[in-house]
Design an enzyme around this catalytic site. Structure first.
Site, PDB file in Angstrom:
ATOM      1  N   THR A  40       0.941  -1.290   0.464  1.00  0.00           N
ATOM      2  CA  THR A  40       0.082   0.223  -0.058  1.00  0.00           C
ATOM      3  C   THR A  40       0.842   1.417  -0.035  1.00  0.00           C
ATOM      4  O   THR A  40       0.625   2.537  -0.478  1.00  0.00           O
ATOM      5  CB  THR A  40      -1.489  -0.206   1.765  1.00  0.00           C
ATOM      6  OG1 THR A  40      -1.989  -1.343   1.726  1.00  0.00           O
ATOM      7  CG2 THR A  40      -2.015   1.229   0.649  1.00  0.00           C
ATOM      8  N   HIS A  43       2.241   2.294  -3.555  1.00  0.00           N
ATOM      9  CA  HIS A  43       0.940   2.481  -4.075  1.00  0.00           C
ATOM     10  C   HIS A  43       0.696   4.113  -4.393  1.00  0.00           C
ATOM     11  O   HIS A  43       1.018   4.990  -4.824  1.00  0.00           O
ATOM     12  CB  HIS A  43      -0.610   1.816  -4.014  1.00  0.00           C
ATOM     13  CG  HIS A  43      -0.406   0.372  -4.723  1.00  0.00           C
ATOM     14  ND1 HIS A  43      -0.528   0.066  -5.663  1.00  0.00           N
ATOM     15  CD2 HIS A  43      -0.678  -0.854  -4.004  1.00  0.00           C
ATOM     16  CE1 HIS A  43      -0.955  -0.673  -5.747  1.00  0.00           C
ATOM     17  NE2 HIS A  43      -0.812  -1.594  -4.436  1.00  0.00           N
ATOM     18  N   CYS A 107     -16.517  -4.381  10.192  1.00  0.00           N
ATOM     19  CA  CYS A 107     -17.186  -3.215  10.226  1.00  0.00           C
ATOM     20  C   CYS A 107     -17.318  -2.311   8.964  1.00  0.00           C
ATOM     21  O   CYS A 107     -16.230  -2.404   8.487  1.00  0.00           O
ATOM     22  CB  CYS A 107     -15.917  -2.226  11.597  1.00  0.00           C
ATOM     23  SG  CYS A 107     -16.351  -0.489  11.235  1.00  0.00           S
ATOM     24  N   LEU A 262      -6.917 -13.176  -0.849  1.00  0.00           N
ATOM     25  CA  LEU A 262      -6.372 -11.964  -0.074  1.00  0.00           C
ATOM     26  C   LEU A 262      -6.596 -10.922  -1.334  1.00  0.00           C
ATOM     27  O   LEU A 262      -6.589  -9.579  -1.141  1.00  0.00           O
ATOM     28  CB  LEU A 262      -5.755 -12.595   0.057  1.00  0.00           C
ATOM     29  CG  LEU A 262      -4.244 -10.635   1.287  1.00  0.00           C
ATOM     30  CD1 LEU A 262      -5.496 -10.756   2.268  1.00  0.00           C
ATOM     31  CD2 LEU A 262      -3.241 -10.890   1.334  1.00  0.00           C
TER      32      LEU A 262
HETATM   33  P1  NAD Z   1       3.336  -8.208  -3.607  1.00  0.00           P
HETATM   34  O1  NAD Z   1       1.907  -7.410  -4.548  1.00  0.00           O
HETATM   35  O2  NAD Z   1       4.467  -8.096  -3.628  1.00  0.00           O
HETATM   36  O3  NAD Z   1       2.677 -10.194  -4.429  1.00  0.00           O
HETATM   37  C1  NAD Z   1       2.015  -9.984  -5.350  1.00  0.00           C
HETATM   38  C2  NAD Z   1       2.927 -11.381  -6.219  1.00  0.00           C
HETATM   39  O4  NAD Z   1       2.440 -11.969  -7.620  1.00  0.00           O
HETATM   40  C3  NAD Z   1       3.911 -10.871  -6.857  1.00  0.00           C
HETATM   41  O5  NAD Z   1       5.163 -11.532  -6.321  1.00  0.00           O
HETATM   42  C4  NAD Z   1       3.463 -10.810  -7.815  1.00  0.00           C
HETATM   43  O6  NAD Z   1       5.368 -11.173  -9.086  1.00  0.00           O
HETATM   44  C5  NAD Z   1       3.243 -12.059  -7.775  1.00  0.00           C
HETATM   45  N1  NAD Z   1       2.373 -12.389  -9.416  1.00  0.00           N
HETATM   46  C6  NAD Z   1       2.055 -11.755 -10.270  1.00  0.00           C
HETATM   47  N2  NAD Z   1       1.677 -12.603 -11.530  1.00  0.00           N
HETATM   48  C7  NAD Z   1       1.585 -13.746 -11.268  1.00  0.00           C
HETATM   49  C8  NAD Z   1       0.710 -14.600 -12.012  1.00  0.00           C
HETATM   50  N3  NAD Z   1       0.167 -14.742 -12.931  1.00  0.00           N
HETATM   51  N4  NAD Z   1       1.087 -15.750 -10.715  1.00  0.00           N
HETATM   52  C9  NAD Z   1       1.288 -16.045  -9.456  1.00  0.00           C
HETATM   53  N5  NAD Z   1       2.282 -15.005  -9.490  1.00  0.00           N
HETATM   54  C10 NAD Z   1       2.033 -13.743  -9.821  1.00  0.00           C
HETATM   55  O7  NAD Z   1       1.825  -7.921  -2.668  1.00  0.00           O
HETATM   56  P2  NAD Z   1       1.619  -8.693  -0.937  1.00  0.00           P
HETATM   57  O8  NAD Z   1       1.652  -7.720  -0.418  1.00  0.00           O
HETATM   58  O9  NAD Z   1       2.613  -9.891  -0.588  1.00  0.00           O
HETATM   59  O10 NAD Z   1      -0.206  -9.135  -0.992  1.00  0.00           O
HETATM   60  C11 NAD Z   1      -0.545  -9.964  -2.176  1.00  0.00           C
HETATM   61  C12 NAD Z   1      -1.294  -9.575  -2.328  1.00  0.00           C
HETATM   62  O11 NAD Z   1      -2.699  -8.985  -1.447  1.00  0.00           O
HETATM   63  C13 NAD Z   1      -1.963  -7.720  -3.465  1.00  0.00           C
HETATM   64  O12 NAD Z   1      -2.440  -8.062  -4.443  1.00  0.00           O
HETATM   65  C14 NAD Z   1      -2.584  -6.757  -2.313  1.00  0.00           C
HETATM   66  O13 NAD Z   1      -2.864  -5.904  -2.702  1.00  0.00           O
HETATM   67  C15 NAD Z   1      -3.654  -7.476  -1.696  1.00  0.00           C
HETATM   68  N6  NAD Z   1      -3.498  -7.500  -0.251  1.00  0.00           N
HETATM   69  C16 NAD Z   1      -4.885  -7.564  -0.062  1.00  0.00           C
HETATM   70  C17 NAD Z   1      -5.154  -6.986   1.930  1.00  0.00           C
HETATM   71  C18 NAD Z   1      -6.659  -7.160   2.034  1.00  0.00           C
HETATM   72  O14 NAD Z   1      -6.647  -7.281   3.171  1.00  0.00           O
HETATM   73  N7  NAD Z   1      -7.278  -7.980   1.561  1.00  0.00           N
HETATM   74  C19 NAD Z   1      -4.521  -6.818   2.525  1.00  0.00           C
HETATM   75  C20 NAD Z   1      -2.701  -6.678   2.462  1.00  0.00           C
HETATM   76  C21 NAD Z   1      -2.178  -7.311   0.558  1.00  0.00           C
HETATM   77 ZN    ZN Z   2     -17.680  -0.971  12.405  1.00  0.00          ZN
END
Ligand code: NAD
Ligand code: ZN
Length: 340
Positions: A40, A43, A107, A262
């Site tokens: 984040t 970003h 929430c 996720l």
């Molecule tokens: P990150 O961007 O470091 O890891 C994502 C990985 O996916 C990278 O290593 C990338 O090379 C890989 N990737 C890209 N294309 C791919 C494919 N075709 N096949 C397999 N892998 C591929 O992110 P992170 O910090 O490890 O977080 C993981 C994910 O979770 C991200 O999408 C992030 O936005 C999300 N996230 C969600 C929450 C939530 O609360 N839902 C919280 C934190 C992060």
């Molecule tokens: Zn609440």
């Protein structure tokens, strides 16, 4: 006090001085020791479309931290000055139905530390005391600094029973790699993890994945054959946000399979509903961490031998923050820690 904040509407982040936050009646003021850089924050650093829409001018960024309590609000019970804490970066309303039922991760009006309100890349952070989490003495400050993403991995990985199951993780970013370690720790059989980045796959291997797959040059089907998996994966943990990774997860799950999701896909990601329906798949969206079940589970797993320490690949002092962000931007890093 020193902070890292978004001073200009363009790529970058700036080390500046600002006033120390006030500690409200229900807050604790935390003297920050270590922070970690999250996707984040990247970003926000890059100033992408989401960041431009979301981040107010001058916002102090960051939400992965550990520190010690420097001040305790008048109404606060259970914390004292000097306690070592990390904390939840999701500030919840406390009075909606889910909050009142103890399901605070659901929430409807969550605010993000370092996104919607001043963050942890600062010498001091004020948060509601109910968001602080005390760290037991036998857990290192490096580990405590990454409880937020470790919590994402834990919340996702523990969503379904993994004992004896074959697990597919798509995306070997820091969160996917930690999820691989957790899945092995709790008793999964095969933990197969995919990515397109060999550096990250090697980290996941170090953390205990059974088999890593670079989908650019290997087929998941071949790997399943090699592991004698004739029917498909039992559980999928989607941690890439990549549409084609999710598609291959749907294809390679067994009937009755379960997916914890996720990764945040782009809005135009398509999904083959036939796979979901005719295979009877269950898909669960995962947001943040359960407050505070996930936090207790993290402590318990570390205390029962889970070792995720190789995920921390870089340490910098706060004055070298740019090198820290560059390491994250390079794609050749796990978690990057900034020491305050
Ligand atoms: P990150 O961007 O470091 O890891 C994502 C990985 O996916 C990278 O290593 C990338 O090379 C890989 N990737 C890209 N294309 C791919 C494919 N075709 N096949 C397999 N892998 C591929 O992110 P992170 O910090 O490890 O977080 C993981 C994910 O979770 C991200 O999408 C992030 O936005 C999300 N996230 C969600 C929450 C939530 O609360 N839902 C919280 C934190 C992060
Ligand atoms: Zn609440």
């Amino acid at each position: 006090m020193k902070t890292l904040s978004k001073q200009h509407p363009k790529e970058g982040i700036w080390l500046t001085q600002t006033k120390r936050p006030q500690c409200g009646h229900n807050d604790v003021l935390i003297k920050i020791q270590k922070t970690a850089i999250c996707g984040t924050d990247i970003h926000i650093y890059k100033w992408d479309e989401w960041a431009q829409k979301t981040i107010p001018h001058g916002m102090t960024v960051g939400h992965e931290f550990v520190g010690t309590i420097a001040e305790v609000g008048a109404e606060v019970r259970g914390f004292k000055i000097g306690d070592r804490v990390s904390g939840e970066g999701h500030i919840t309303c406390g009075h909606c139905r889910n909050c009142r039922a103890g399901r605070r991760h659901l929430c409807r009006t969550t605010l993000g530390v370092g996104v919607n309100r001043p963050g942890a890349f600062a010498e001091y952070l004020a948060i509601p005391a109910s968001n602080a989490f005390k760290i037991p003495d036998d857990i290192s400050s490096d580990m405590a600094a990454i409880f937020d993403p470790f919590g994402n991995a834990t919340h996702t990985a523990l969503s379904f029973d993994l004992v004896g199951e074959d697990v597919l993780i798509t995306g070997a970013g820091p969160i996917g790699a930690m999820a691989a370690a957790i899945a092995k720790h709790v008793g999964a059989r095969n933990v197969v993890i995919t990515d397109v980045n060999d550096y990250r796959l090697s980290l996941a291997k170090q953390l205990g994945a059974t088999r890593t797959v670079n989908v650019m040059n290997e087929s998941l089907k071949d790997v399943m054959g090699e592991l004698h998996m004739t029917e498909g994966f039992d559980v999928g943990l989607e941690m890439s946000g990549n549409g084609s990774a999710f598609e291959s997860m749907l294809e390679n799950l067994n009937h009755g399979g379960k997916i914890a999701m996720l990764g945040i896909p782009s809005s135009d990601t398509r999904i083959d509903w036939n796979q979901v329906i005719f295979k009877g798949l269950t898909i669960k969206g995962i947001y943040g961490r359960e407050m505070y079940e996930t936090w207790y589970k993290m402590v318990a797993m570390l205390q029962s031998g889970l070792d995720i320490s190789p995920i921390i690949t870089h340490h910098f002092s706060i004055n070298q923050f740019q090198e820290g962000f560059d390491a994250m931007l390079s794609g050749k890093s796990g978690k990057v820690i900034l020491d305050w």
